[in-house]
Design an enzyme around this catalytic site. Sequence first.
Site, PDB file in Angstrom:
ATOM      1  N   GLU A 119      -6.787   0.539   2.124  1.00  0.00           N
ATOM      2  CA  GLU A 119      -6.308   0.818   0.767  1.00  0.00           C
ATOM      3  C   GLU A 119      -7.318   0.291  -0.229  1.00  0.00           C
ATOM      4  O   GLU A 119      -8.281  -0.380   0.144  1.00  0.00           O
ATOM      5  CB  GLU A 119      -4.915   0.188   0.556  1.00  0.00           C
ATOM      6  CG  GLU A 119      -3.846   0.879   1.394  1.00  0.00           C
ATOM      7  CD  GLU A 119      -2.470   0.260   1.268  1.00  0.00           C
ATOM      8  OE1 GLU A 119      -2.178  -0.360   0.240  1.00  0.00           O
ATOM      9  OE2 GLU A 119      -1.694   0.383   2.227  1.00  0.00           O
ATOM     10  N   HIS A 242       0.742   1.394 -10.366  1.00  0.00           N
ATOM     11  CA  HIS A 242       0.224   2.112  -9.202  1.00  0.00           C
ATOM     12  C   HIS A 242      -0.371   3.416  -9.703  1.00  0.00           C
ATOM     13  O   HIS A 242       0.251   4.121 -10.496  1.00  0.00           O
ATOM     14  CB  HIS A 242       1.347   2.389  -8.196  1.00  0.00           C
ATOM     15  CG  HIS A 242       0.837   2.774  -6.845  1.00  0.00           C
ATOM     16  ND1 HIS A 242       0.240   3.992  -6.612  1.00  0.00           N
ATOM     17  CD2 HIS A 242       0.799   2.103  -5.676  1.00  0.00           C
ATOM     18  CE1 HIS A 242      -0.131   4.052  -5.341  1.00  0.00           C
ATOM     19  NE2 HIS A 242       0.192   2.915  -4.754  1.00  0.00           N
ATOM     20  N   ARG A 288      -6.975  -1.235  -7.698  1.00  0.00           N
ATOM     21  CA  ARG A 288      -5.933  -0.441  -8.321  1.00  0.00           C
ATOM     22  C   ARG A 288      -5.998  -0.400  -9.855  1.00  0.00           C
ATOM     23  O   ARG A 288      -5.714   0.617 -10.475  1.00  0.00           O
ATOM     24  CB  ARG A 288      -4.601  -1.055  -7.902  1.00  0.00           C
ATOM     25  CG  ARG A 288      -3.525  -0.088  -7.796  1.00  0.00           C
ATOM     26  CD  ARG A 288      -2.364  -0.735  -7.137  1.00  0.00           C
ATOM     27  NE  ARG A 288      -2.315  -0.407  -5.723  1.00  0.00           N
ATOM     28  CZ  ARG A 288      -1.345  -0.816  -4.918  1.00  0.00           C
ATOM     29  NH1 ARG A 288      -0.389  -1.594  -5.379  1.00  0.00           N
ATOM     30  NH2 ARG A 288      -1.341  -0.468  -3.664  1.00  0.00           N
ATOM     31  N   HIS A 349       4.365  -0.770 -11.005  1.00  0.00           N
ATOM     32  CA  HIS A 349       4.588  -0.935  -9.568  1.00  0.00           C
ATOM     33  C   HIS A 349       4.885  -2.376  -9.161  1.00  0.00           C
ATOM     34  O   HIS A 349       5.746  -2.624  -8.328  1.00  0.00           O
ATOM     35  CB  HIS A 349       3.337  -0.440  -8.849  1.00  0.00           C
ATOM     36  CG  HIS A 349       3.426  -0.440  -7.351  1.00  0.00           C
ATOM     37  ND1 HIS A 349       4.384   0.270  -6.664  1.00  0.00           N
ATOM     38  CD2 HIS A 349       2.675  -1.065  -6.413  1.00  0.00           C
ATOM     39  CE1 HIS A 349       4.211   0.092  -5.362  1.00  0.00           C
ATOM     40  NE2 HIS A 349       3.196  -0.725  -5.182  1.00  0.00           N
ATOM     41  N   ARG A 384      -3.259  -7.750  -8.025  1.00  0.00           N
ATOM     42  CA  ARG A 384      -2.960  -7.898  -6.600  1.00  0.00           C
ATOM     43  C   ARG A 384      -3.748  -6.907  -5.743  1.00  0.00           C
ATOM     44  O   ARG A 384      -3.829  -5.720  -6.072  1.00  0.00           O
ATOM     45  CB  ARG A 384      -1.461  -7.647  -6.379  1.00  0.00           C
ATOM     46  CG  ARG A 384      -1.027  -7.695  -4.938  1.00  0.00           C
ATOM     47  CD  ARG A 384       0.442  -7.364  -4.848  1.00  0.00           C
ATOM     48  NE  ARG A 384       0.692  -6.010  -5.255  1.00  0.00           N
ATOM     49  CZ  ARG A 384       0.970  -5.004  -4.427  1.00  0.00           C
ATOM     50  NH1 ARG A 384       1.056  -5.220  -3.121  1.00  0.00           N
ATOM     51  NH2 ARG A 384       1.200  -3.804  -4.881  1.00  0.00           N
TER      52      ARG A 384
HETATM   53  C1  SIN Z   1       1.094   1.873  -1.418  1.00  0.00           C
HETATM   54  O1  SIN Z   1       1.547   2.265  -0.367  1.00  0.00           O
HETATM   55  O2  SIN Z   1       0.226   2.470  -2.054  1.00  0.00           O
HETATM   56  C2  SIN Z   1       1.621   0.598  -1.993  1.00  0.00           C
HETATM   57  C3  SIN Z   1       1.080  -0.552  -1.269  1.00  0.00           C
HETATM   58  C4  SIN Z   1       1.180  -1.780  -2.127  1.00  0.00           C
HETATM   59  O3  SIN Z   1       1.603  -1.706  -3.270  1.00  0.00           O
HETATM   60  O4  SIN Z   1       0.782  -2.839  -1.656  1.00  0.00           O
END
Ligand code: SIN
Length: 542
Positions: A119, A242, A288, A349, A384
């Site tokens: 991610e 998010h 993010r 988020h 985060r």
């Molecule tokens: C996601 O699945 O994109 C969220 C994961 C997260 O917020 O840590």
Amino acid sequence: MPASQRFDFLVIGSGIAGLFYALRVAEAGQVAIVTKKAATDSATDWAQGGIAAVVAPEDSFEDHVRDTLNAGAGLCREDVVRAVVERGPHMIEALRKHGVEFDRSVDPMQNVEFDLGREGGHTKRRVLHHRDATGHEIERSLLAQVRAHPRIRMFENCCAVDLITSHRAGRNEPDRALGAYVLENASGRVRRFLAPITMLATGGAGKVYLYTSNPDVASGDGMAMAYRAGASLSNMEFMQFHPTCLFHPEAKSFLISEALRGEGAILRTQEGFAFMSLHHEMADLAPRDVVARAIDTELKRSGADYVLLDITHRDPAYIRNRFPTIFQRCIAFGIDITREAIPVVPAMHYSCGGVRTNLEGETDLPNLFVAGEAACTGLHGANRLASNSLLEGLVFADAAATESIRRFGSIEDCGEVPGWDEGDATDSHEAVIITQNWDEIRRFMWNYVGIVRSDRRLERAHHRIELLKGEINDYYWNFRLTPDLIELRNLATVAELVIDSARSRKESRGLHYNLDHPERDDEHFRCNTLLQRGERARPEPT
Ligand code: SIN
């Protein structure tokens, strides 16, 4: 239900942190879990991406620590980051012992047991997952154990109103937590839940914004209750948006996991231009805050309502198997993600700030512990790193449980505590006042205290929340409590704390971006924002 009940441990909230803590402290005594709707109504149950931990031979604690510190933009506590990262493999084992199944690697070339996702902000693959419904798998397993445990009682549809402290109970002794006043939704009565140790695991505050990926329960209750009880909070300006929630009039901000970008999905304008490489060297896998701001810039530049997330170049069978929840939900809205790009927008988020804790998860109000999104432990700093939050919730629930068990036998009994004083409150027949206030807060928070802020927007938000606070307090003390009224009051408190914190930070860092102070100012603001009852938010010198 009796007017007053006594337990050894009171847990408020039923997500990963609350359930894991309850299972651990049940080794030592009787536990009550109070949760305001059904036990599964938690952000944990909705978590898609997974849980970050170092389990691959080519990964290292150093790499995970460095990625977390980089995302946190200078405000993470390095000792906390190390402690959490190094506990990662142990916590994965603990979850597996509780019956959690993680997807296994099917690639013989990948010399690892588990299939690891990637991610934003992670330089390695390290996200353990259960397809795209990891949180649901964790909630399912922990809840099954909790429900079967003879020493744990679950009280669903019971909404915590306020913490009980010895000062609130009128005692002349050093303040400490004694439990909580709790509204039993069915009867409308407020009961006392007394316990020498209280764990707040109430989750985040996404509902303070108009658009959010959070479930309806995320109204910042724990943060607001702890603040009113006198515990310190930190860093409430760092609200994480998010980048990719489904844009559809009926979708109610359904999350499209960052794991899609980890598997190659590309953000494009509606004309098909892949814009992320203009904003960061990691392009679609940038941290993010960078991705959310880039989308916001793109939407404002073009006037479009959404951008597109495109994974159509991957094999359709792979997409359906790896992302079944997202595939099914999008199909229900007429979007086949194997053949067409997904319309997406950012949404609130995750709250990186919260109730300040030490390494054992304890707040500065003795015997009050906090874990999960309601806490500010020092792990996330100003932003985060994706998939660090389930891990944080576990590590701090575990540490708090160890400390609670150690201390439990030596704490003085809660003694007598006065019942809830309803005064002259009557039933309200004007629910419209609550919905109007609720909508107003969420809308101005979105417009004025969102992804991009300015001094003027923050001042406007400040004036509005001052006005609304008066109205809400007036209503609160004159009418009988309902869950909606409790949530509205908490939402207003959290909004005020976010605005106050954002006004005090005259720079841009991580998730806090202010057009009037666009640069990071390490000389004056490389520090946490401190919030204490009755005082203005202020930078806390390190
Ligand atoms: C996601 O699945 O994109 C969220 C994961 C997260 O917020 O840590």
